[in-house]
Design a protein around this motif. Structure first.
Motif, PDB file in Angstrom:
ATOM      1  N   LYS A   1       0.842  -1.215   0.000  1.00  0.00           N
ATOM      2  CA  LYS A   1       0.000   0.000   0.000  1.00  0.00           C
ATOM      3  C   LYS A   1       0.873   1.260   0.000  1.00  0.00           C
ATOM      4  O   LYS A   1       0.504   2.294   0.545  1.00  0.00           O
ATOM      5  N   TYR A   2       2.046   1.158  -0.640  1.00  0.00           N
ATOM      6  CA  TYR A   2       3.016   2.256  -0.669  1.00  0.00           C
ATOM      7  C   TYR A   2       3.327   2.593  -2.130  1.00  0.00           C
ATOM      8  O   TYR A   2       4.314   2.131  -2.704  1.00  0.00           O
ATOM      9  N   PRO A   3       2.469   3.415  -2.770  1.00  0.00           N
ATOM     10  CA  PRO A   3       2.714   3.751  -4.172  1.00  0.00           C
ATOM     11  C   PRO A   3       3.893   4.702  -4.338  1.00  0.00           C
ATOM     12  O   PRO A   3       4.055   5.642  -3.568  1.00  0.00           O
ATOM     13  N   VAL A   4       4.688   4.423  -5.354  1.00  0.00           N
ATOM     14  CA  VAL A   4       5.839   5.260  -5.693  1.00  0.00           C
ATOM     15  C   VAL A   4       5.783   5.544  -7.185  1.00  0.00           C
ATOM     16  O   VAL A   4       5.440   4.664  -7.979  1.00  0.00           O
ATOM     17  N   GLY A   5       6.118   6.759  -7.557  1.00  0.00           N
ATOM     18  CA  GLY A   5       6.196   7.126  -8.965  1.00  0.00           C
ATOM     19  C   GLY A   5       7.545   7.740  -9.263  1.00  0.00           C
ATOM     20  O   GLY A   5       8.190   8.310  -8.382  1.00  0.00           O
ATOM     21  N   ALA A   6       7.961   7.605 -10.507  1.00  0.00           N
ATOM     22  CA  ALA A   6       9.229   8.184 -10.943  1.00  0.00           C
ATOM     23  C   ALA A   6       9.075   8.710 -12.361  1.00  0.00           C
ATOM     24  O   ALA A   6       8.238   8.229 -13.130  1.00  0.00           O
ATOM     25  N   SER A   7       9.884   9.683 -12.678  1.00  0.00           N
ATOM     26  CA  SER A   7       9.948  10.214 -14.026  1.00  0.00           C
ATOM     27  C   SER A   7      11.406  10.503 -14.341  1.00  0.00           C
ATOM     28  O   SER A   7      12.143  10.966 -13.477  1.00  0.00           O
ATOM     29  N   ILE A   8      11.800  10.197 -15.561  1.00  0.00           N
ATOM     30  CA  ILE A   8      13.155  10.533 -15.992  1.00  0.00           C
ATOM     31  C   ILE A   8      13.091  11.429 -17.226  1.00  0.00           C
ATOM     32  O   ILE A   8      12.130  11.391 -17.992  1.00  0.00           O
ATOM     33  N   MET A   9      14.111  12.245 -17.373  1.00  0.00           N
ATOM     34  CA  MET A   9      14.324  13.001 -18.590  1.00  0.00           C
ATOM     35  C   MET A   9      15.654  12.530 -19.157  1.00  0.00           C
ATOM     36  O   MET A   9      16.680  12.570 -18.467  1.00  0.00           O
ATOM     37  N   THR A  10      15.629  12.061 -20.384  1.00  0.00           N
ATOM     38  CA  THR A  10      16.848  11.577 -21.016  1.00  0.00           C
ATOM     39  C   THR A  10      17.668  12.745 -21.556  1.00  0.00           C
ATOM     40  O   THR A  10      17.193  13.887 -21.593  1.00  0.00           O
TER      41      THR A  10
END
Length: 140
Positions: A32-41
């Protein structure tokens, strides 16, 4: 501590918002521990990721690796310039050890935005996260 390059407030907000969009897709029936990530190349493309859990916990994949693997699977092997990670926590989200090693593989000079659920953040370098990392340079 490594000196980070200036990132505009707008870029930071955009990266955190993208990471939050990734978090909204998280599959977390166990923790119940949502994590999000985003990368820029390095060529300015963006890829989001979320954590994906599995009943066999060792098969779970973190948000940071999901975003990186998406970029690689789309032939975007250019260096990661920015990575944002956010979680539903008062603490700043921080990549696990496995993610830190993968970040070093594809973004030795990356800047990492660590955010919390209030979108407060701090910025560190990939070197800060994994000093003395084992890299492809050791294999040459």
């Amino acid at each position: 501590m490594t000196v980070t390059k200036a990132i505009s407030d707008e870029q930071i907000k955009y990266m955190i918002d993208l990471a939050e969009q990734g978090k909204d897709n998280a599959y977390v029936p166990y923790s119940k521990y949502p994590v999000g990530a985003s990368i820029m190349t390095g060529d300015g493309e963006y890829f989001n990721g979320c954590n994906v859990e599995n009943a066999s916990f060792g098969l779970t994949n973190c948000a940071e690796r999901t975003a990186i693997f998406k970029a690689v699977s789309e032939s975007k092997k250019t260096n990661i310039k920015l990575l944002a990670v956010i979680a539903d926590s008062e603490n700043f989200a921080s990549p696990c050890g496995a993610c830190r090693q993968v970040i070093m593989e594809f973004g030795q000079d990356a800047q990492i935005i660590l955010a919390n659920k209030s979108k407060e953040y701090r910025i560190v370098s990939s070197e800060d996260l994994l000093p003395g990392a084992f890299t492809k340079n050791e294999l040459e």
